[in-house]
Design a protein around this motif. Structure first.
Motif, PDB file in Angstrom:
ATOM      1  N   ILE A 430       0.772  -1.399   0.093  1.00 35.14           N
ATOM      2  CA  ILE A 430       0.182  -0.013   0.039  1.00 35.14           C
ATOM      3  C   ILE A 430       0.934   1.359  -0.036  1.00 35.14           C
ATOM      4  CG2 ILE A 430      -1.799   1.287   1.314  1.00 35.14           C
ATOM      5  CD1 ILE A 430      -2.809  -1.321   2.301  1.00 35.14           C
ATOM      6  N   HIS A 431       1.954   1.369   0.764  1.00 38.83           N
ATOM      7  CA  HIS A 431       2.907   2.454   0.758  1.00 38.83           C
ATOM      8  C   HIS A 431       3.491   2.493  -0.354  1.00 38.83           C
ATOM      9  CE1 HIS A 431       3.160   1.766   5.415  1.00 38.83           C
ATOM     10  NE2 HIS A 431       2.140   2.318   5.014  1.00 38.83           N
ATOM     11  N   HIS A 432       3.935   1.745  -1.026  1.00 41.35           N
ATOM     12  CA  HIS A 432       4.537   1.764  -2.543  1.00 41.35           C
ATOM     13  C   HIS A 432       3.544   2.058  -3.490  1.00 41.35           C
ATOM     14  CE1 HIS A 432       8.826   0.491  -2.135  1.00 41.35           C
ATOM     15  NE2 HIS A 432       8.471  -0.659  -1.265  1.00 41.35           N
ATOM     16  N   ARG A 433       2.505   1.766  -3.675  1.00 44.61           N
ATOM     17  CA  ARG A 433       1.299   2.133  -4.580  1.00 44.61           C
ATOM     18  C   ARG A 433       1.259   3.591  -4.351  1.00 44.61           C
ATOM     19  NH1 ARG A 433      -1.010  -2.993  -3.659  1.00 44.61           N
ATOM     20  NH2 ARG A 433      -2.652  -2.054  -2.042  1.00 44.61           N
ATOM     21  N   PHE A 434       1.152   4.004  -2.974  1.00 46.07           N
ATOM     22  CA  PHE A 434       0.784   5.498  -2.919  1.00 46.07           C
ATOM     23  C   PHE A 434       2.074   6.142  -3.212  1.00 46.07           C
ATOM     24  CE2 PHE A 434       0.815   9.198  -0.054  1.00 46.07           C
ATOM     25  CZ  PHE A 434      -0.335   9.803  -0.303  1.00 46.07           C
ATOM     26  N   ALA A 435       3.157   5.970  -2.950  1.00 47.05           N
ATOM     27  CA  ALA A 435       4.614   6.539  -3.274  1.00 47.05           C
ATOM     28  C   ALA A 435       4.566   6.792  -4.716  1.00 47.05           C
ATOM     29  CB  ALA A 435       5.388   6.185  -2.629  1.00 47.05           C
ATOM     30  N   ASN A 436       4.349   5.726  -5.434  1.00 49.54           N
ATOM     31  CA  ASN A 436       4.387   5.593  -6.927  1.00 49.54           C
ATOM     32  C   ASN A 436       3.431   6.486  -7.577  1.00 49.54           C
ATOM     33  OD1 ASN A 436       6.633   3.727  -7.110  1.00 49.54           O
ATOM     34  ND2 ASN A 436       5.134   1.848  -6.787  1.00 49.54           N
ATOM     35  N   LYS A 437       2.289   6.661  -6.998  1.00 53.60           N
ATOM     36  CA  LYS A 437       1.305   7.567  -7.564  1.00 53.60           C
ATOM     37  C   LYS A 437       1.724   8.829  -7.376  1.00 53.60           C
ATOM     38  CE  LYS A 437      -2.867   4.604  -6.938  1.00 53.60           C
ATOM     39  NZ  LYS A 437      -4.189   4.325  -6.179  1.00 53.60           N
ATOM     40  N   VAL A 438       2.288   9.290  -5.921  1.00 55.27           N
ATOM     41  CA  VAL A 438       2.664  10.706  -5.753  1.00 55.27           C
ATOM     42  C   VAL A 438       3.824  11.015  -6.703  1.00 55.27           C
ATOM     43  CG1 VAL A 438       3.644  12.224  -4.142  1.00 55.27           C
ATOM     44  CG2 VAL A 438       1.833  10.716  -3.590  1.00 55.27           C
TER      45      VAL A 438
END
Length: 475
Positions: A430-438
């Motif tokens: 979840i953290h990686h998906r959010f960071a990649n979106k940002v």
């Protein structure tokens, strides 16, 4: 009677001889000779006549002898008045030098018109740091001095060469010059019979010019060289310009496109050369602009590196340090400031700022992808340690219980470990998906900013100009 006739005939013959001899010999001798040969006179009378005849003849002919003696001297005097004392060109030059014409020709109007039929111009260098440029000029001069003229019917020479140190020559000065050195092109000058003098001077001048470097390295501008002479209260000199030619148009990165003669406000005392300069942008573009563009392109491509692992951060930090070193090395090549500061300085400043922001953005997103929070690492570690301690306590209690209940020990440990790993992996995902979106959003913003900046910098580099009054030194 016959004797008397013979004596008369003889007397006539001697009288004729007397007239012939009197034209060549002194009159006194002829008179004495005639008196001696005259018959029919008493001895005393002839002696008296012969004694008196020379003196009378001498006294009578004395004025004639004086006139005849003075006649050649008068002829010589008149001939010396019409014939020069010397006819050689060197003698004529010495005569003109003896006049000591070391002052300006004094015309009735108190103004001497100096003709400048030709100026040969050459740009030596352009200093973009101190905003100056150096030029070399060969100036042909011509003026009239009536005191140095002569009559060609007396002195048969149309022109003569005189030393420049013995004759007055006009002095030129550059109004906006920082440093001007004028020297004579030759130790001699040419003087014509009508008093016209021809000479050449060489001028090396450094002119302060606020070169418009706003579009550097695509800069182009006009710089004046104000060439004037002395004039005050209706006296002095005025320049009448002819044509201008250029030599060696290429000097380093600058090209001399055109040189024109102009006057400010139609005034004869404000003459200047309008020099059109254009920069050859190949070398500055390859050494200054292209490296900065390549560094920005490498920074854009670095967004393809993953956030985890630290590869992106280390690469971006390397780019920032490389760009700073690049600016330090090329600091001497950058142009100076002035009224129109070069836009390339703003370009380098923007590139450095965008590189630093990109590095900071990558560092923040790496932290967000790993921990899922932007809090400092010490706080996050304390929370994790508390969770781990509670888990350990539960495990120790379960171990005690397991020791009491031996049947479910191994199975419970395995299930609990697997559940904990699955929860941690799900959390990290979840953290990686959010960071990649940002990160994707930041990349789009970053790329958009670069595209807009490229359009703006191209517009200001080619479509905008900064205006400078290059003739403000006369205002």
């Amino acid at each position: 009677m016959r004797l008397m006739d013979h004596s008369v005939l003889k007397c006539c013959l001697f009288s004729l001889l007397l007239l012939t001899v009197s034209a060549a010999d002194p009159p006194s001798n002829a008179a004495i000779f005639a008196s001696e040969m005259t018959p029919g006179k008493a001895p005393n009378t002839s002696n008296t006549a012969s004694a008196n005849q020379p003196s009378n003849t001498a006294s009578t002919n004395q004025p004639f002898n004086t006139a005849s003696t003075n006649q050649p001297s008068n002829t010589a005097t008149s001939s010396s008045a019409t014939t020069p004392s010397c006819t050689t060109r060197r003698c004529l030059a010495s005569m003109l030098i003896a006049k000591e014409a070391l002052s300006q020709p004094q015309s009735p109007s108190c103004i001497s018109n100096i003709s400048v039929p030709l100026i040969v111009y050459e740009t030596l260098s352009v200093d973009t740091k101190d905003l100056r440029f150096e030029s070399h000029l060969q100036v042909m001069l011509s003026w009239e001095d009536p005191d140095l003229s002569w009559n060609t019917s007396v002195y048969h020479h149309d022109m003569v060469v005189l030393p420049v140190s013995k004759i007055w020559t006009p002095e030129l000065h550059v109004t906006n010059g920082v440093q001007t050195i004028m020297k004579h092109g030759n130790k001699d000058l040419l003087v014509h019979s009508n008093g016209t003098i021809e000479h050449m001077v060489i001028m090396n001048t450094v002119v302060g010019c606020e070169v418009n470097l706003y579009n550097y390295p695509f800069a182009s501008d006009f710089c004046p060289i104000a060439i004037n002479v002395w004039a005050l209260k209706g006296c002095g000199m005025f320049l009448n310009f002819g044509k201008v030619s250029t030599t060696s148009a290429n000097r380093g990165d600058w090209l001399t496109e055109e040189v024109e003669l102009n006057t400010k406000g139609g005034r004869d005392d404000r003459n200047y050369l309008w020099v059109s300069l254009k920069m050859r942008s190949e070398n500055p573009f390859l050494s200054l602009v292209l490296p900065s563009i390549l560094i920005i392109v490498a920074d854009v491509v670095s967004f393809s590196l993953p956030l985890g692992g630290g590869e992106r951060i280390s690469f971006k930090v390397t780019l920032v340090l490389s760009f700073i070193m690049f600016l330090i090395i090329l600091n001497d090549l950058l142009p100076g400031g002035g009224q129109c500061s070069p836009i390339i300085r703003k370009h380098f400043c923007f590139c450095l700022v965008i590189l630093v922001l990109s590095t900071l953005q990558s560092m923040v997103l790496t932290r967000l992808a790993k921990c899922g929070t932007l809090w400092p690492c010490s706080l996050s570690k304390s929370k994790d340690s508390l969770l781990k301690d509670t888990d350990n306590e539960e495990e120790s209690k379960s171990d005690i219980n397991v020791s009491e209940e031996e049947k479910n020990t191994a199975l419970q440990k395995v299930v609990k470990f697997l559940n904990k790993m699955a929860a941690q992996d799900q959390k990290n995902a979840i953290h990686h998906r959010f960071a990649n979106k940002v990160d994707l959003i930041c990349f789009c913003i970053y790329l958009t900013v670069l595209i807009v900046y490229a359009v703006v910098i191209l517009y200001f580099s080619f479509g905008s100009r900064c205006k400078i009054n290059q003739l403000d030194f006369w205002s």
